[in-house]
Design a protein around this motif. Structure first.
Motif, PDB file in Angstrom:
ATOM      1  N   PHE A   1       6.104  13.659  -9.372  1.00 47.72           N
ATOM      2  CA  PHE A   1       5.102  12.691  -8.894  1.00 47.72           C
ATOM      3  C   PHE A   1       4.272  12.158 -10.052  1.00 47.72           C
ATOM      4  CE2 PHE A   1       0.710  11.886  -7.551  1.00 47.72           C
ATOM      5  CZ  PHE A   1       0.917  10.872  -6.630  1.00 47.72           C
ATOM      6  N   TRP A   2       3.763  13.070 -10.898  1.00 46.65           N
ATOM      7  CA  TRP A   2       2.856  12.616 -11.956  1.00 46.65           C
ATOM      8  C   TRP A   2       3.591  12.001 -13.139  1.00 46.65           C
ATOM      9  CZ3 TRP A   2      -1.928  11.523 -11.119  1.00 46.65           C
ATOM     10  CH2 TRP A   2      -2.633  12.191 -10.109  1.00 46.65           C
TER      11      TRP A   2
ATOM     12  N   ARG B   1      -1.623   8.738  -4.788  1.00 43.37           N
ATOM     13  CA  ARG B   1      -1.319   9.945  -4.016  1.00 43.37           C
ATOM     14  C   ARG B   1       0.087   9.802  -3.440  1.00 43.37           C
ATOM     15  NH1 ARG B   1      -4.900  11.705   0.039  1.00 43.37           N
ATOM     16  NH2 ARG B   1      -6.330  11.965  -1.683  1.00 43.37           N
ATOM     17  N   PRO B   2       0.645  10.905  -3.011  1.00 39.95           N
ATOM     18  CA  PRO B   2       2.021  10.822  -2.520  1.00 39.95           C
ATOM     19  C   PRO B   2       2.184   9.744  -1.464  1.00 39.95           C
ATOM     20  CG  PRO B   2       1.346  13.105  -2.674  1.00 39.95           C
ATOM     21  CD  PRO B   2       0.123  12.274  -2.954  1.00 39.95           C
TER      22      PRO B   2
ATOM     23  N   PRO C   1       0.822  -1.228   0.000  1.00 41.34           N
ATOM     24  CA  PRO C   1       0.000   0.000   0.000  1.00 41.34           C
ATOM     25  C   PRO C   1       0.855   1.277   0.000  1.00 41.34           C
ATOM     26  CG  PRO C   1       0.163  -0.881   2.210  1.00 41.34           C
ATOM     27  CD  PRO C   1       0.954  -1.820   1.343  1.00 41.34           C
ATOM     28  N   ARG C   2       0.262   2.347  -0.501  1.00 40.49           N
ATOM     29  CA  ARG C   2       0.866   3.664  -0.307  1.00 40.49           C
ATOM     30  C   ARG C   2       0.640   4.079   1.137  1.00 40.49           C
ATOM     31  NH1 ARG C   2       2.171   6.141  -5.120  1.00 40.49           N
ATOM     32  NH2 ARG C   2       1.468   4.779  -6.776  1.00 40.49           N
TER      33      ARG C   2
ATOM     34  N   GLN D   1       7.286  20.047   2.779  1.00 35.04           N
ATOM     35  CA  GLN D   1       6.342  19.808   3.880  1.00 35.04           C
ATOM     36  C   GLN D   1       4.893  20.014   3.449  1.00 35.04           C
ATOM     37  OE1 GLN D   1       6.258  18.577   6.974  1.00 35.04           O
ATOM     38  NE2 GLN D   1       8.329  17.915   6.453  1.00 35.04           N
ATOM     39  N   GLU D   2       4.685  20.925   2.502  1.00 33.57           N
ATOM     40  CA  GLU D   2       3.319  21.252   2.083  1.00 33.57           C
ATOM     41  C   GLU D   2       2.667  20.121   1.303  1.00 33.57           C
ATOM     42  OE1 GLU D   2       6.055  22.960   1.539  1.00 33.57           O
ATOM     43  OE2 GLU D   2       5.750  25.122   1.624  1.00 33.57           O
ATOM     44  N   VAL D   3       3.472  19.172   0.825  1.00 33.62           N
ATOM     45  CA  VAL D   3       2.898  18.094   0.008  1.00 33.62           C
ATOM     46  C   VAL D   3       2.036  17.211   0.884  1.00 33.62           C
ATOM     47  CG1 VAL D   3       3.447  15.985  -1.271  1.00 33.62           C
ATOM     48  CG2 VAL D   3       4.740  18.090  -1.700  1.00 33.62           C
ATOM     49  N   ASP D   4       0.786  17.075   0.463  1.00 30.66           N
ATOM     50  CA  ASP D   4      -0.122  16.233   1.224  1.00 30.66           C
ATOM     51  C   ASP D   4      -0.942  15.375   0.265  1.00 30.66           C
ATOM     52  OD1 ASP D   4      -1.591  15.121   3.263  1.00 30.66           O
ATOM     53  OD2 ASP D   4      -3.132  16.676   3.153  1.00 30.66           O
ATOM     54  N   GLY D   5      -1.657  16.051  -0.640  1.00 27.92           N
ATOM     55  CA  GLY D   5      -2.541  15.324  -1.545  1.00 27.92           C
ATOM     56  C   GLY D   5      -2.001  15.249  -2.954  1.00 27.92           C
TER      57      GLY D   5
END
Lengths: 310, 843
Positions: free
Chosen positions: B318-319, B262-263, B204-205, B283-287
Motif C-alpha cells: 500500500f505505502w 487510505r486503502p 474518490p477512494r 479482512q483486517e485491513v481498514d485504515g
C-alpha cells in the motif's frame, strides 16, 4: 612403565581437555556479574548462544539484578516452555520493573488456554506492585474492550488548525445509570443500542456519590439517547467529555468508540473521542459510558458535548 | 461636392489600410528574455493571416539593438494560416533591456505591404552554480525577496492554467511569459507546483462499503486509470506550455496528497491485489495501518513477524505502490523529463509524512520535507536525516529541506490564553492565526538546514516575512516580527550565497550512530514520526544534543546495505520487527555493534544500553529538552568505553555536524541555548529567545589549520593527541562553520590570458595551494570577482567550489561594454587570501 606413561598421557589429555573446556566455559560466562550492564548483557547473550548453557542462563536470568536480562529471560523461558512455564512465571509477578511485567502480560495474553491465561493475569492483577500493570492485567483477564481512537487533530498527517464550528451539549439530566459491582455489565450487553434501560435509575451530571450511591467505588454504567440534527458540513465529529471521575469506556450506537483510562489521575482531565464515522445525523443516537471509580467521588461529573470540527 | 468626394476617397483608403493591417497579425507571445551568452537564442515571431486572401512573398526582418536587419523568407500564408519565424538574438551584450524592430513584408493581390512591430527584449545575468533558495509562494513584487537572498519563486499560477481549467489559457500563458522574462532578467528562477489533489471529487477512494470516504478522509484514488490519464494529460499541457522558457526551472509534484490516503476497495484495487498476491486484501485491513498488535489474535509474543505476513505484505504494498501516489508521481516526473530538453527539476514535499518505507515521491529528482522551527528549531536536522533515509531508496535522488516562516499561533501564543504580559504584537494582530517564526529560532533552523548536504533550501509563508502591500490577505499569514527578515537576510547573503556551491557539494560522512525507524512497528504498533513528532523523532533530537550526529536508517536499508560503518543502532519504538531485520540486528550485535533500546523493543533483543522513552510535554518545552539532553548525554557517557564519536562539544547546547571532503572536514556548530523571551515566552510553550553561549568543539583528527569561511579568517585551535579543539563563542541562535585542513592555505593562483576580444571567451583557472605548494584537492570555497573597464563588478562574479584542485570559469566580455582593462580577483573564502590580475578587453 610404558603403561604408566600411557595412563599419564591419557590423564594429561583428559585434564587438558577439561581445563580448556572449563576455560572456554568461563570465557563464555565472563562478565555475567560485571557491574557494567553492557558487559553483563553481552555475557548473557553469549550464554544464550551456547546450547549447553542457555537453559541454565535463562533460569538464572529470571532473577538477575539487571531488568533487561530478566525481561529477556522471561521471554526466552516462556518461548521455550510454553504453558509449562506458567508455575515459574506466576512466581515472578511481584517484579517491580515495568519492563519485566510487560513481557509477563504478553505471556499471559498469549497462553492458548483461557484458563491458563487467567491464572497468570489474575496473579498479576492481584499482587503486582505496579498499579498500571495491575489494572492492565485485570482488564485483560476480564474486560477486553479497547480502541485506539485517533482524533483528526492528532493525525500527524493533518497539518491544519481545526476549530469547533458547532457544539451540541448533551442533557445535564436524564442519564440512565446502573452500578455494576460484579463488573460483568459488558457481558450482559449494557452497551447495546437497543438495550432496555427503562428500569435503571436516572441521574444528573455530577458525582454518583451525591445521587444515592454514597461510598460506592467500582463500575457504573451510564446511558443516554439524544437527537442529532440533519447533517452539517465539517471535517470531523468528536464527543467531548469535560471530566469523568476516573476512567471511562465509551460506546456510541452500540459501537465501541474508545476509552479514557488513566486511572485515578484521570478524574479531572477532559478528553475527546472521534465519532465521525459512528454519529448518526438526523437520527436518535445512544451514548453509553462505563465508568470506573476506585476512590472517593465517581461518575460523569462535567458536561458532555458533541462537537463538529472544521 | 469635390470636398465630399475627397473625404469619401480618404475614408475608403483608411478602411483599406485598416483592413490591410488586420490581414497580417504579428506577435511575439513567447519569451523575450535571454541569458547573457546564451547560445542559439532566437526571438520567435508568430504571423497569422486574418484575411480571406492568400498572402505571399512573406519576408520577416528584425533588427536587434540597432544592428543590421536580419531577414528570413517565409513563403505564403493562406486564409487563417499561421507561420512562426525566428530572429536570431545577439546575447553577448551587457545585461539590460534592448529595442527590437520587427518588420514583415508580404504581398496581397500582387501589391506589396508591410507591418512593423517594436518591442523590447532583455538580456539577463549569467547563470552560476548556486544554492537554490526557494520561496513557496511568490509575492507580487519579488525584488525584496531577491534582496534577502531568495533565488527561486515557487508559484501555483502556471499549473493552475490547466489544473483549474482557466478560460483563455493562451492569454494567461503569455502573461506568465512576460513575468518569466522579468525573472530571467533579474536572475530569479521560477518553480511551480502541479497539484492534482482536487481530483478526489471525480475519482474518490472508496471504503469497504464501496462508498467514497467522507470529509477529511477524501482522497484522489491515484490508481484509477482514467484519473491517471487525466493527470498525465494535464501535466503534459503544462510542461508544453512553459517548456521554452528557461526561467521555468522546476516543479513540485503534488503536496500533502498522501496525508489522507487510505486503502481503497474499488473493484480494480481488489482485482489488482488478488492478481499480484494470489489472495484477497486481508479482512483486517481498514485504515492506514493495521490494528495494534495487542488487538491482533495470535500475534507472536516475540513480536517478530514474517516478511510474508499478510498484513505486513499489504501495508508494504500500500505505502510503496498500492495507493497509487508513488507510481503517479513517477509518471508525472517522466512526462516532465520527456518533454523538457534542458535541466528541469521535479520534487516532492513533504517527503517523510508517511511511514518509514522507501518510494515516497516516486522517481522525482528531489525529495524535500518541511517542518516548523518550534518547539525545537533543530527539528529540521531530524527531518532532513529522515529524508536522506527515504531518498536512500532511489539512487541519485537529491534532498532538500524547508523551514516554515510561519508559526501556528495555537502552538506558540494561543489566542485566548491569559498571560501576565501580552507581547506588543498581540494588540496589533489579535486574531492572527499564523504568525512569524521567532528570529532566533529561524537563525538556528537556517544554520541547521545548511549543515546537511542538500540541493536546495526552501521556505514557506512569505506573508509572514514581508507584508505584501499589493494584496489584501486579511486573515492569512501575518507578519508579527520584522527581526526574522533581518536574520534571514544575514544568513542567506553572508553564508548561503557566499558558500552555496560548497554547501551543496561537500558529502555527508557515513553515520556511526543511527536511529532505526521501523516500518513494521508503524504498521502494527502505530509508531512513526511522520516527519515531525513522537518519541522516535525526539530520540533523534536527543542524539543531536549529545553530539552523536545520528542518521536515520530504514529496515529496507539494513536488508539491502547491511550496517556499514555503523557502530551504534538506537531503536526507539521498535515494538515489532520483520524477521530478516530482527536477525540482522542480532548479527550486528554479535559482530560488536551496540544496541540502544527502550521499553518497547522486541523482547528477543537485549540492548547493550537500556533507556526509558521520554514523553514530550507541550507545556514544558525546556523540561522536555532537559530530559532528552540528559538521556542523550548518558548514552554518550555509557558508550564511552566502546565507542568514540567523531565530534564533541563542551555543552549540549552546541549542536555539531561534520561533513567531509577528502582530508578536509566541514564542522558546523549551532548554538541552541534558549529561554523564554518577550515574543512568545509569556505563553510558556516555546523557548524562543536565543542566549549567548561559548565553549569548545572537538573533532577526532589532527588539523594543520582551521578556517571560518564566513568571515574568511583563520581561527585558533589546538591539535594534539589525535584531536583538534576549537574554542567557540556564539551570539543568540548563531551558527558557525569551520573548515579543518591538514595544512594551512599557502596562496592563491589564477591563470588567464593577457587579452581578449569583446564577445570572445577566455578561461580563468583558479587554484588554492597549501603551505607546501600543493593544490588543495578537496571541495573548497572561492570567490571570483570581475571588474570591467569602468571598475564595475560584472555578473561574471560568483562564488564557486574548487574541485580536484582547481576551478575553471569561461568568461565572455560583452560586445557593448567599455573596452579596456578588466581586473580579476580570486579570493580563497577560507583564509581570505587572494590574487588579482588584469586582462585587456579589445574590440
Amino acid at each position: 612403565m610404558r603403561k604408566y606413561v600411557t595412563m599419564h598421557k591419557a590423564t594429561f589429555i583428559l585434564l587438558t581437555f577439561v581445563l580448556v573446556f572449563a576455560a572456554w566455559g568461563a570465557e563464555k560466562s565472563k562478565g555475567i556479574a560485571d557491574n557494567d550492564p553492557a558487559i553483563r548483557r553481552a555475557a548473557f547473550r553469549r550464554l544464550l548462544d551456547d546450547p549447553e548453557k542457555a537453559r541454565q542462563a535463562v533460569i538464572a536470568g529470571l532473577r538477575d539484578e539487571d531488568r533487561v536480562i530478566r525481561k529477556r529471560s522471561v521471554y526466552e523461558y516462556y518461548s521455550g516452555n510454553g504453558v509449562k512455564a506458567l508455575p515459574e512465571l506466576v512466581k515472578l509477578v511481584k517484579d517491580p520493573e515495568p519492563l519485566v511485567m510487560d513481557i509477563l502480560l504478553s505471556c499471559g495474553k498469549d497462553l492458548k488456554e483461557k484458563h491458563d491465561s487467567i491464572v497468570l493475569l489474575s496473579a498479576i492483577a492481584k499482587v503486582s506492585v505496579l498499579e498500571n500493570i495491575r489494572r492492565q492485567a485485570d482488564k485483560m483477564a476480564n474486560f477486553t474492550f479497547y480502541r485506539d481512537n485517533k482524533r483528526l487533530k492528532d493525525n500527524p498527517a493533518f497539518d491544519h488548525d481545526l476549530i469547533t464550528a458547532r457544539l451540541f451539549q448533551l442533557p445535564l439530566d436524564g442519564w440512565r445509570f446502573r452500578a455494576d459491582a460484579a463488573m460483568d455489565g459488558h457481558t450482559k450487553g449494557y452497551f447495546k443500542k437497543d438495550f432496555d434501560d427503562s428500569k435503571w435509575k436516572i441521574l444528573k451530571i455530577g458525582n454518583w456519590e451525591d445521587q444515592g450511591y454514597s461510598g460506592y467505588d467500582g463500575i457504573g454504567w451510564y446511558r443516554i439517547s439524544f437527537d442529532m440534527p440533519d447533517k452539517k458540513d465539517g471535517e470531523a465529529v468528536e464527543l467531548a467529555f469535560e471530566a469523568v471521575d476516573e476512567s471511562a469506556w465509551v460506546w456510541l450506537n452500540g459501537i465501541y468508540i474508545g476509552q479514557h483510562d488513566l486511572g485515578p489521575s484521570g478524574w479531572d482531565k477532559p478528553f475527546w473521542l472521534d465519532v465521525t464515522k459512528e454519529i448518526e445525523w438526523g437520527k436518535k443516537n445512544v451514548l453509553v459510558v462505563r465508568v470506573e471509580d476506585t476512590a472517593q467521588a465517581g461518575g460523569i461529573w462535567r458536561p458532555v458535548s458533541v462537537e463538529l470540527l472544521k | 461636392m469635390k470636398r465630399l468626394f475627397f473625404l469619401f476617397i480618404l475614408a475608403a483608403l483608411s478602411m483599406t489600410a485598416i483592413a490591410m493591417e488586420m490581414e497580417m497579425e504579428m506577435a511575439v507571445p513567447g519569451r523575450r528574455a535571454f541569458i547573457r551568452n546564451e547560445k542559439n537564442a532566437i526571438l520567435e515571431v508568430c504571423l497569422k493571416n486574418n484575411g480571406k486572401a492568400e498572402l505571399d512573398g512573406i519576408k520577416l526582418g528584425g533588427s536587434i539593438n540597432g544592428a543590421p536587419v536580419v531577414s528570413q523568407a517565409l513563403g505564403r500564408l493562406t486564409h487563417n494560416g499561421k507561420l512562426t519565424g525566428s530572429i536570431p538574438v545577439e546575447t553577448h551584450l551587457m545585461p539590460g533591456t534592448y529595442p527590437c524592430n520587427l518588420k514583415v513584408e508580404y504581398s496581397l493581390n500582387g501589391k506589396p505591404h508591410e507591418k512593423t512591430l517594436e518591442l523590447a527584449f532583455m538580456i539577463g545575468t549569467e547563470e552560476h552554480d548556486r544554492m537554490p533558495v526557494i520561496s513557496w509562494g511568490s509575492p507580487t513584487d519579488f525584488s525584496p525577496f531577491q534582496q534577502l537572498g531568495f533565488t527561486h519563486a515557487l508559484s501555483w499560477g502556471y499549473a493552475h492554467v490547466y489544473v483549474r481549467k482557466r478560460p483563455n489559457p493562451e492569454f494567461l500563458i503569455e502573461g506568465h511569459y512576460r513575468a518569466l522574462d522579468k525573472m530571467l532578467a533579474a536572475g530569479i528562477r521560477a518553480y511551480d507546483l502541479i497539484h492534482v489533489a482536487y481530483m478526489h471529487e471525480k475519482y474518490p477512494r472508496v471504503g469497504r462499503d464501496g462508498q467514497p470516504y467522507q470529509e477529511a478522509h477524501k482522497n484522489f484514488d491515484a490508481t484509477n486509470p482514467d484519473g491517471l490519464h487525466e493527470t498525465c494529460e494535464v501535466t503534459e499541457k503544462i510542461i508544453n506550455a512553459y517548456k521554452s522558457h528557461p526561467a521555468y526551472a522546476g516543479t513540485g509534484i503534488n503536496s500533502e496528497v498522501r496525508d489522507n490516503s487510505r486503502p481503497s476497495f474499488s473493484e480494480l484495487q481488489l482485482k489488482e491485489y488478488r492478481r499480484k498476491f494470489g489472495h484477497d486484501i486481508p479482512q483486517e485491513v481498514d485504515g492506514r495501518s493495521a490494528s495494534h498488535y495487542t488487538r491482533l489474535k495470535g500475534f507472536p509474543v516475540s513480536r517478530v513477524v514474517e516478511q510474508d505476513d499478510p498484513l505486513l505484505q499489504y501495508y508494504t504494498w500500500f505505502w510503496k505502490e498500492g495507493d497509487g501516489w508513488n507510481p503517479l508521481h513517477s509518471a508525472m516526473h517522466d512526462i516532465c523529463k520527456k518533454l523538457m530538453k534542458r535541466p528541469f527539476k521535479t520534487f516532492y514535499d513533504p517527503a517523510v509524512r508517511v511511514p518509514p518505507v522507501w518510494g515516497n515521491g516516486g522517481r522525482t529528482d528531489m525529495l524535500s520535507h518541511w517542518t516548523y522551527g518550534y518547539p525545537d528549531p533543530i527539528n529540521i536536522a531530524a527531518s532532513t536525516e529522515e529524508t536522506f533515509a527515504m531518498a536512500a531508496g532511489r539512487k541519485g535522488q537529491e534532498v532538500a529541506n524547508m523551514t516554515q516562516i510561519i508559526a501556528y499561533r495555537s502552538l506558540t501564543a494561543p489566542i485566548g490564553n491569559r498571560v501576565a504580559n501580552h507581547p506588543g504584537w498581540v494588540a496589533k494582530e489579535p486574531d492572527a492565526k499564523y504568525i512569524t517564526l521567532a528570529p532566533d529560532l529561524m537563525r538556528i533552523a537556517l544554520w541547521t538546514q545548511i549543515s546537511r548536504k542538500v540541493s536546495a533550501i526552501m521556505f514557506h509563508g512569505h506573508d509572514s516575512l514581508i507584508v505584501d502591500t499589493q494584496v489584501n490577505r486579511e486573515g492569512m499569514y501575518r507578519c508579527t516580527n520584522h527581526e526574522t527578515e533581518k536574520v534571514m537576510k544575514d544568513i542567506l547573503l553572508n553564508v548561503v550565497k557566499k558558500l552555496g556551491p560548497v554547501l551543496k557539494r561537500v558529502p555527508e560522512r557515513r553515520h556511526q550512530v543511527a536511529v532505526l525507524e521501523s516500518f513494521a512497528s508503524s504498521v502494527f504498533a502505530g509508531r512513526g514520526t511522520w516527519g515531525w513528532s513522537g518519541w522516535g523523532f525526539d530520540s533523534i533530537l536527543m542524539l543531536l544534543w549529545a553530539n552523536l550526529s545520528p542518521g536515520v536508517i530504514y529496515e529496507e536499508t539494513i536488508l539491502r546495505d547491511g550496517f556499514g560503518p555503523l557502530r551504534v543502532l538506537v531503536m526507539p519504538h521498535c515494538d515489532v520487527l520483520p524477521r530478516p531485520v530482527y536477525e540482522a540486528v542480532l548479527e550486528f550485535q554479535k559482530q560488536g555493534g551496540l544496541i540502544v533500546g527502550d521499553e518497547f523493543l522486541v523482547p528477543g533483543i537485549t540492548p547493550d544500553l537500556q533507556i526509558d522513552s521520554i514523553q514530550r510535554s507541550r507545556e514544558k518545552p525546556l523540561e522536555t529538552k532537559a530530559a532528552l539532553v540528559a538521556t542523550g548525554l548518558e548514552i554518550r557517557e555509557r558508550l564511552k568505553p566502546y565507542f568514540k564519536p567523531y565530534v564533541a562539544a563542551s555543552n549540549p547546547d552546541i549542536v555539531t555536524h561534520v561533513r567531509s571532503s577528502g582530508n578536509a572536514d566541514y564542522l558546523f556548530a549551532v548554538n541552541d541555548k534558549r529561554t523564554f523571551g518577550d515574543y512568545w515566552g509569556a505563553y510558556g510553550l516555546v523557548a524562543e529567545k536565543g542566549l549567548p553561549n561559548s565553549g569548545t568543539v572537538t573533532v577526532n583528527r589532527i588539523a594543520g589549520a582551521v578556517y571560518d569561511p564566513v568571515r574568511s579568517v583563520a581561527v585558533d585551535f589546538k591539535s594534539d593527541g589525535g584531536t583538534t579543539t576549537i574554542p567557540v563563542k556564539f551570539g543568540p541562535g548563531d551558527g558557525a562553520l569551520f573548515i579543518l585542513l591538514p595544512k594551512p592555505v599557502g596562496f592563491v593562483t589564477v591563470d588567464m590570458p593577457e587579452s581578449v576580444c569583446a564577445g570572445a571567451s577566455f578561461m580563468v583557472k583558479a587554484q588554492v595551494l597549501d603551505s607546501s605548494g600543493e593544490p588543495i584537492r578537496t571541495i573548497h570555497p572561492v570567490i571570483l570577482e570581475f571588474r570591467n573597464a569602468d571598475g564595475v563588478l560584472t555578473d561574471d562574479s560568483t562564488s564557486a567550489a574548487l574541485e580536484n584542485g582547481s576551478y575553471v570559469q569561461t568568461v565572455v566580455p560583452p560586445l557593448n561594454g567599455k573596452k579596456g582593462a578588466w581586473n580579476v580577483t580570486v579570493r580563497d573564502s577560507a583564509s581570505g587570501k587572494s590574487i588579482s590580475k588584469t586582462i585587456r578587453v579589445t574590440e
